[in-house]
Design an enzyme around this catalytic site. Sequence first.
Site, PDB file in Angstrom:
ATOM      1  N   ASP A 125       2.971   5.779  -8.381  1.00 55.63           N
ATOM      2  CA  ASP A 125       3.202   4.598  -9.524  1.00 55.63           C
ATOM      3  C   ASP A 125       2.604   3.434  -9.507  1.00 55.63           C
ATOM      4  OD1 ASP A 125       5.415   6.967  -9.142  1.00 55.63           O
ATOM      5  OD2 ASP A 125       7.212   5.299  -9.583  1.00 55.63           O
ATOM      6  N   HIS A 163       2.843   3.454  -4.341  1.00 56.46           N
ATOM      7  CA  HIS A 163       2.850   2.496  -5.864  1.00 56.46           C
ATOM      8  C   HIS A 163       1.208   2.265  -5.293  1.00 56.46           C
ATOM      9  CE1 HIS A 163       6.761   2.148  -5.849  1.00 56.46           C
ATOM     10  NE2 HIS A 163       6.526   2.048  -7.346  1.00 56.46           N
TER      11      HIS A 163
END
Length: 480
Positions: free
Chosen positions: A304, A446
Amino acid sequence: MRKSSLFPSLVLLGSLSLTAACSSGVPASPGSEPGDGPAGSSPANGGHTVDPARIRGLEIVTDSSEHGACRYAASYPAVPGAERMTSAMQKDVEQRVDTFRTGSCEGDAAAEGSAELNISYEFLAASGDVLGVRLTTRDGSAAGSGLSNSTYWYDGEDQAARTALDLVDEASQDDFVSALKEKLKSREGVDAASLDGILDDPANRTAVVDDMVFTADGGLTATFDRGEVGVPAADQYVVTFPKTAVAPWLSDFGKRVQRQTGRPSGGLDLGATHEPEPSVPVETASEDDTTDCAQVTCIALTFDDGPAAPETATLLTYLARYKARATFFTVGQNVAAHPELVRAESDAGHEIGNHSWNHPDLTGLTPDEVRSQLERTSTAIEAATGKAPTLFRPPYGAVNDTVKAATTLSPVLWDVDTEDWKHRDAAKVARTVIDKAKPNDVVLMHDIHPTSVAAVPEILRTLTERGFHFVTVSRLRAAL
């Protein structure tokens, strides 16, 4: 906080309601928040949009928390040559984040846990020797909308950070402020008697008159946050002066900003001594993925908040070495800054998903705002890759019926949360995935964190030895 190339941002401001407020002399409505306008709406400066992908060496400083009781996402740009301006933004953002964390993330406030802080940015000007950025903050722990804006300017000629009031010549600031007061005194909700005390003190004046931009035709617009010059219930106030009125007031710097806003000269030259080279992956794998997850053990790694430079390029290199596929849930403002990295992701056979434009909790937005967040991001992804996304991951995993009804994209959550935003430890992140991985799991990571990217080789090596195959979310879903 960390740096990664970005953009931001090109947050397109200027919704129709804000434009109306400027022309009619009424407070801006809550719906005219920067960044929530529909795709294709006018930029905040009313002039040319700034393409962040053209700013050489652009980086983004980000800080975030995914904790359910302490949710925040903050970002601001760092442009080579404008380090003094970056320092000013850093100071303000860190202060806001610290205040939010102290007031909303500790003790009883954390137990109640519903507040959110979001700080995003847009470029107002990036041409010649001038740079302008607006930071937009929405603080869910504050009264009312919690919306506030500040503009930051950089003068490449003098190598100096400038405030909004520096657009006006020092000798003319009293006249300019007097004209502001005259326009504000007639507004509903403004206490005319208190304006002198608010705006006459030079130190206080700089703090209050902190959001000014030029319009396409050379006019100057000043926006005041809720409660600064009027009662809080009145929300924002917007004052616009035409070009002819502001001409006698402008400083030399203000004149250059006015010119570069309406008629950009093209390149940005702030006298930087070093500009980072564009980040590209060293290795890629583009052959089609024919993995049949009905026959073999599959797992889907998802990343992400990117793309980020150089982290995303490094990650693509690691994935290519194992012929692993992943799904990237990208933030629109980052896609606008680094379309080449998103293109590299797609060309390597990875899946690109939508993670909103600037990472707000979508459940706190109106249906139109949700659509704007997702549609602008999908448009940026399609422009970069030639393909529109079909999946989206709601920021913080927050999704409800209103969000689902506002989009045709399919929501994707996760089975394994590495909490890599909290644990900036590559070994811990790798061990979390390795210990918790089960067949058909979706793993949340992430690619904006160097420590998370550094964990990937160990994850790939160990799980590959255990017989796992790394596939995209869509390929995994097809077998379920």
